[in-house]
Design an enzyme around this catalytic site. Structure first.
Site, short mmCIF file in Angstrom:
data_model
loop_
_atom_site.label_atom_id
_atom_site.label_comp_id
_atom_site.label_asym_id
_atom_site.label_seq_id
_atom_site.Cartn_x
_atom_site.Cartn_y
_atom_site.Cartn_z
N GLY A 141 6.78 -5.02 3.84
CA GLY A 141 7.41 -6.16 4.50
C GLY A 141 7.28 -7.41 3.65
O GLY A 141 6.21 -7.68 3.10
N GLN A 163 10.87 0.38 42.51
CA GLN A 163 9.48 -0.09 42.42
C GLN A 163 8.64 0.93 41.67
O GLN A 163 7.81 0.59 40.84
CB GLN A 163 8.93 -0.32 43.83
CG GLN A 163 9.65 -1.43 44.57
CD GLN A 163 9.30 -1.49 46.05
OE1 GLN A 163 8.41 -0.79 46.51
NE2 GLN A 163 10.02 -2.32 46.79
N GLU A 186 0.80 0.82 10.18
CA GLU A 186 -0.67 0.73 10.24
C GLU A 186 -1.27 2.03 10.76
O GLU A 186 -2.32 2.04 11.39
CB GLU A 186 -1.12 -0.46 11.11
CG GLU A 186 -0.62 -1.80 10.63
CD GLU A 186 -1.36 -2.33 9.42
OE1 GLU A 186 -2.56 -2.08 9.30
OE2 GLU A 186 -0.72 -2.98 8.57
N LEU A 234 0.84 -1.20 0.00
CA LEU A 234 0.00 0.00 0.00
C LEU A 234 0.88 1.26 0.00
O LEU A 234 0.82 2.07 -0.91
CB LEU A 234 -0.92 -0.03 1.23
CG LEU A 234 -1.78 1.21 1.48
CD1 LEU A 234 -2.76 1.42 0.35
CD2 LEU A 234 -2.54 1.08 2.81
N ARG A 253 20.20 -8.02 41.58
CA ARG A 253 21.26 -7.01 41.62
C ARG A 253 21.23 -6.27 42.95
O ARG A 253 20.20 -5.68 43.31
CB ARG A 253 21.03 -6.00 40.48
CG ARG A 253 21.94 -4.79 40.48
CD ARG A 253 23.29 -5.12 39.94
NE ARG A 253 24.12 -3.94 39.74
CZ ARG A 253 25.34 -3.98 39.26
NH1 ARG A 253 25.90 -5.15 38.94
NH2 ARG A 253 26.05 -2.89 39.09
#
Lengths: 590, 590
Positions: free
Chosen positions: B230, B385, B483, B190, B365
């Site tokens: 694609g 957090q 899109e 397209l 960690r």
């Protein structure tokens, strides 16, 4: 998503306020630079732009762009930059190869280009102090070409070189000429696999052996391996390695820098006891060989301890002019501040490049229009302007801010080298440290978001690698992390600002600083009584209005943070918990 | 930096409100799924996790994770996904090669993997309609492995395949078995070099020649080349090409889809008159071969016009059941809506992956602590957090939203295929289009920011390519653009919402929709009189409170936008200008 931290938001607001304040807007000295240059001028430094698809948009400018360039940079700086760009443009070694390079090839090419930059000798050693802004400009010009190259060059000359110069003493000056001829190639090895932000917890050791007058550098385990060190992966022959210094008897004197040979400069083979390698592909800057190293009882001469803040006698006695471990630590890491200032400037370059690419594309890309036949350049859409122009403005503001802060830093460093131990010098050091610790996050995050917005604003074509927006994003990204994670750095600024309030509350000290960036806080908390009194959009166009708003906001966030901190302490939290618990709040990042 | 658009912000708030509303939280049918599974169970679908560094953090969970997984997915879906993951895990073709692949090699490998996925036949053709969520799950499982593969597979089967199925008629069904055996390999062409968002302005032409009963596909110049397609770069043998259809006499009937052969399926050499190639490296998804194509008077049989909405008789007369060009256009592009819904789901997968990586790293960690000896997992810091947990919550909310919207879309498509021309069907189509046009931006931007926050929250190690946060960011990025560019899409939703107000104001139509997502607007503008009456943090924990706040906010933004639009029109702006000028405002993106 609304996230953030009151204290950190406060630091960033404070830095933004600095941008808006008159202090930051010292006009650079450009005597004679304002002479108008006509469009027809054939000045080789500022030649007329070729006619092309952008001509129509450029012709509508309401100001002469050459005058702006001269005002902003000055003729000497423009000439200096032009000289660098022309050299790179005309040298096949700097041609961008078609297609993409393998990791190995890209790293090799970057090393060859780095060597070539030395050969060009754009900046003499004697210029390093004489024309300090040129140092910044050289790094930025190289970065405009490719950040891998700029970082490689920068890490060797400035990070490695000035660590030796400023942390060592005359016995280390033998290394300096070898740095500028690239006889040796250096890196700065502080970070370990398990410790980055918490530098004090680094676990590489340096034990002194008086029988041979040697220091034994050792990595106790893999978690203590030096890691992420730029230039270490493939090319460094020498490193400034930070290790915990132990004297005979087992006393630890804290983290100290040592010069350690990593590879043979002729063969690049590792030295005995050194296990060294490349850490592999990164999100960006893949021309730079970041590496790791472990040391297995590597012996170096006693003299290779960089001894500005502490030394060992041949017998193994530790001597220092520094009073305690805390001062010791802060002196040995002092050179980190300059990294943060440089990163603020590097981020601005990325923002400038991205905004230029996106604006130029937007001025030529047409899509939709009032009729089916007539399409409009997307830059004409208010939406596109709203997306891009604030970042254009930010690029100018942050460019000036980063240069101004760099000049302040130069003043500080001249004092340090001149052994200025005055109270003003110490206060200037704290102020610049706080400014750099908030300025780096402000600049790097603004660039990160700006580049992303530019990428998206160019639509699908922005996703094509050749348009460089991806490389800019990837290469800018570590600016948010290295030389201190942005979120962690902001806590250093918040500690400074909260400390000013504590000092005034507890000892009645006046709030003022050498660069006057905090003097407005003397009006705290009364300033919080000020109310916004504008009644029309025009009222906001005077820069004093946003400045006053930022001052109010800094005071407000500071009060909230200070109260929260005090509540935490009164409810029994120790210092560590109290600080942690007041780092988050309802306020957002800049 | 505060930027945004009232109208667009309004659309996003509306989509967020949809998340919070009860409608969206239909509990999936998982009868019998809640039977508790003990930790010692050896269920092959949900085996116990191996003990490792994460064990300590996991042991502190306040709920049984297996029950949550069963509740969320249901046992059938868990088994379906496990089957896919096991197949990929045990197949050497899917092993991640050490080091990085060249562009050519990566694209070749992705094609081979795509072919292998067909051989595994995870999902029978007959399942496509029977178990619609499995279609989504297959794409998402492939995407968890590698988005290049998922997109390649998806573009061939769903985009190309369903364009033929839903835009064509029985004469085109001969292509379908060839799609599922990969005898032919397809793409959806397209976008052109100069037109993406403005699909109506596409300039590829299809002239009908009655003497040979052929259509002549032609690209007038390079700007009209198909671009970004694609699968077109290396591998497509066939394309659904959109072109302006002209009948003899020169009348243009607007954009129509045609099946055009691009390459010989045996040799992959281009067909005569087709100039086709790869557009080169992108920011991400480099295993997918995006391509360009120009057509030089390529002749195809008349029958290869996909004729659901319009056809040509052998003599060259255009016949259609569609009333006008606008309806025609919207029917031929109807298949685009499903892309947006799929992208919302793909974005959620990226967010899930990034949050999982960052949370697991943060739980192991350690950095800093209350004493020099004791370090704390960084996940214990309120700051960490604050940075990560909202994105964890968003992943759950958006996962449910995207699945729910997908099921609504399936209902819509079943109606379309059953030729349901009821008013409800038309209204459902508009509502889903509006939801998808706001839901895709909400999901893709949340993922984009979440991945970036995760990258930064992992510090330096987050910048190492092997940790995948970079690939996730790069592979997620086009979700913001393809899109339909997010910012442009939001305008489609805003047109829908403003249209509801206009219809009520002008014709007294009640504001309601099949999925009831807009019914609350019937209380507009009275709803704006509601005031927040909570007095404690606890008051806000009831989900009705943020829901009411979102409803208020949508109404407020809608009123501001509506008033601005009316002002613009009253002051003489035409529709085009009026819409442009009310797209920006003081309000920010989500």
């Amino acid at each position: 998503m609304s996230r953030g931290r009151a204290v950190n938001a406060c630091c960033v607001r404070w830095a933004v306020r600095g941008l808006a304040s008159r202090r930051a807007w010292r006009i650079p000295k450009v005597a004679g630079a304002m002479a108008p240059l006509g469009e027809g001028s054939d000045d080789p430094v500022l030649p007329d732009l070729p006619r092309g698809p952008l001509h129509a948009a450029r012709a509508r400018a309401s100001f002469p762009w050459k005058e702006l360039a001269l005002f902003w940079e000055g003729p000497d700086m423009l000439r200096f930059k032009k000289n660098i760009f022309s050299a790179l443009e005309n040298d096949p070694l700097f041609a961008h190869p078609p297609g993409s390079l393998s990791l190995e090839k890209y790293r090799e090419l970057t090393f060859l280009r780095c060597k070539r930059v030395f050969e060009y000798d754009f900046l003499r050693v004697e210029d390093l102090l004489g024309s300090p802004l040129r140092v910044l400009a050289l790094i930025q010009c190289l970065g405009m070409y490719d950040w891998s190259l700029a970082t490689k060059f920068f890490l060797h000359t400035l990070t490695f070189g000035s660590a030796i110069y400023s942390s060592g003493s005359e016995r280390h000056f033998k290394y300096l000429p070898k740095i500028f001829t690239m006889e040796i190639f250096g890196c700065f090895a502080l970070t370990e696999v398990s410790h980055g932000s918490n530098t004090k917890a680094m676990r590489t050791t340096a034990h002194y052996d008086p029988t041979t007058e040697e220091l034994i550098i050792h990595s106790p385990d893999f978690e203590a391996a030096k890691f992420w060190v730029g230039n270490l992966g493939k090319t460094a022959t020498h490193a400034v390695v930070f290790a915990q210094l132990y004297t005979p008897g087992g006393q630890c004197h804290g983290l100290h820098p040592f010069v350690v040979q990593i590879r043979d400069p002729k063969t690049l083979l590792p030295m005995p006891g050194v296990m060294v390698g490349d850490i592999g592909r990164k999100l960006g800057q893949n021309g730079l060989d970041n590496g790791f190293a472990m040391f297995h009882k590597v012996r170096i001469p006693r003299q290779d301890l960089l001894n500005r803040s502490g030394d060992i006698t041949p017998e193994g006695t530790y001597v220092t002019h520094v009073k305690d471990a805390r001062q010791h630590f802060s002196e040995s890491l002092g050179s980190l501040s300059s990294g943060r200032v440089a990163i603020a400037g590097m981020s601005v370059v990325n923002l400038k490049l991205a905004v230029s690419i996106a604006l130029r594309f937007s001025a030529t890309r047409r899509q939709f229009g009032p009729t089916d036949e007539e399409e409009v350049p997307v830059l004409e859409y208010p939406m596109q302007q709203w997306r891009l122009l604030p970042y254009l403005a930010a690029a100018y503001a942050l460019d000036h801010f980063s240069k101004s802060l760099f000049l302040d830093l130069v003043e500080l460093q001249q004092g340090l080298l001149g052994k200025d131990r005055s109270a003003r010098q110490a206060e200037l050091g704290r102020e610049i440290h706080a400014l750099a610790s908030a300025g780096k996050p402000l600049a790097s995050w603004t660039a990160q978001r700006g580049i992303q917005e530019c990428r998206e604003a160019c639509g699908g074509h922005g996703y094509l690698a050749m348009n460089r927006l991806g490389d800019l994003r990837d290469d800018n990204d570590p600016n948010c992390t290295y030389e201190g994670d942005n979120s962690v750095l902001l806590q250093q600024t918040s500690n400074y600002l909260l400390g000013l309030l504590v000092r005034r509350d507890q000892g009645g000290a006046r709030i003022e600083s050498p660069l006057k960036t905090v003097d407005f806080l003397e009006a705290y908390p009364n300033l919080l009584g000020h109310r916004f009194e504008g009644s029309s959009p025009e009222d906001c166009l005077d820069s004093s209005v946003p400045l006053a708003a930022y001052e109010w906001l800094v005071c407000y966030l500071l009060r909230e943070s200070y109260q929260k901190l005090n509540q935490e302490k009164q409810s029994g939290s120790n210092d560590f918990e109290a600080r942690n618990n007041c780092q988050t709040s309802r306020l957002v990042k800049p």
